[in-house]
Design a protein around this motif. Structure first.
Motif, PDB file in Angstrom:
ATOM      1  N   ARG A  52       0.832  -1.208   0.000  1.00 18.09           N
ATOM      2  CA  ARG A  52       0.000   0.000   0.000  1.00 18.09           C
ATOM      3  C   ARG A  52       0.863   1.252   0.000  1.00 18.09           C
ATOM      4  N   THR A  53       0.241   2.330  -0.423  1.00 17.86           N
ATOM      5  CA  THR A  53       0.908   3.626  -0.342  1.00 17.86           C
ATOM      6  C   THR A  53       0.533   4.278   0.985  1.00 17.86           C
ATOM      7  N   TYR A  54       1.142   5.418   1.238  1.00 22.68           N
ATOM      8  CA  TYR A  54       0.882   6.111   2.500  1.00 22.68           C
ATOM      9  C   TYR A  54      -0.585   6.509   2.627  1.00 22.68           C
ATOM     10  N   ARG A 111      -2.961   3.516   3.580  1.00 21.30           N
ATOM     11  CA  ARG A 111      -2.568   2.751   4.769  1.00 21.30           C
ATOM     12  C   ARG A 111      -3.789   2.311   5.580  1.00 21.30           C
ATOM     13  N   TYR A 122       6.257   2.552   3.174  1.00 21.12           N
ATOM     14  CA  TYR A 122       5.190   2.416   2.179  1.00 21.12           C
ATOM     15  C   TYR A 122       5.791   2.443   0.779  1.00 21.12           C
ATOM     16  N   LEU A 123       5.018   1.959  -0.194  1.00 23.59           N
ATOM     17  CA  LEU A 123       5.495   1.880  -1.573  1.00 23.59           C
ATOM     18  C   LEU A 123       5.880   3.245  -2.135  1.00 23.59           C
ATOM     19  N   ASP A 124       5.094   4.269  -1.859  1.00 23.17           N
ATOM     20  CA  ASP A 124       5.387   5.584  -2.425  1.00 23.17           C
ATOM     21  C   ASP A 124       6.521   6.305  -1.690  1.00 23.17           C
ATOM     22  N   LYS A 125       6.990   5.771  -0.578  1.00 25.74           N
ATOM     23  CA  LYS A 125       8.082   6.395   0.177  1.00 25.74           C
ATOM     24  C   LYS A 125       9.417   5.685  -0.049  1.00 25.74           C
TER      25      LYS A 125
END
Length: 117
Positions: free
Chosen positions: A64-66, A69, A112-115
């Protein structure tokens, strides 16, 4: 002969005093050992629940992305309850409350994936 006949009572009283002192010491050592055992047991249970909660939250949010969450407010186990509160950024404050009111807190950081970049 008069002096020898009265020596039994003081010796008996002294022996009883020493026995009582020894018994009290043994009981105190036993109580301290039981207290430390209970404290150690509670600490290990709390650390186990913290580790499991961290594993569960990490696994649930792995893909998941932030913004997507999913942080649960509480996880309930047979041994106790784990309360989760979102902190700043990727930090989550986790508090374990065991069935006998022992509690410990910790912090979990999730990537997270986007971080990742």
């Amino acid at each position: 002969m008069r002096n020898r006949s009265g020596a039994i009572l003081p010796v008996t009283i002294f022996y009883l005093f020493l026995s009582q002192l020894f018994l009290t010491g043994v009981i105190q050592v036993y109580r301290n050992q039981m207290y430390l055992y209970q404290l150690t047991k509670n600490h290990y249970q709390a650390q186990t629940l913290l580790a499991y909660a961290e594993y569960w939250i990490q696994r649930k949010n792995a893909e998941r992305t932030y913004e997507e969450r999913d942080i649960p407010r509480a996880l309930v186990f047979q041994a106790g309850k784990v309360n989760c509160a979102e902190g700043d950024g990727e930090a989550i404050t986790v508090t374990v409350i065991l069935a006998d009111d022992y509690s410990e807190s910790g912090e979990i950081r999730i990537v997270y994936l986007d971080k990742l970049n």
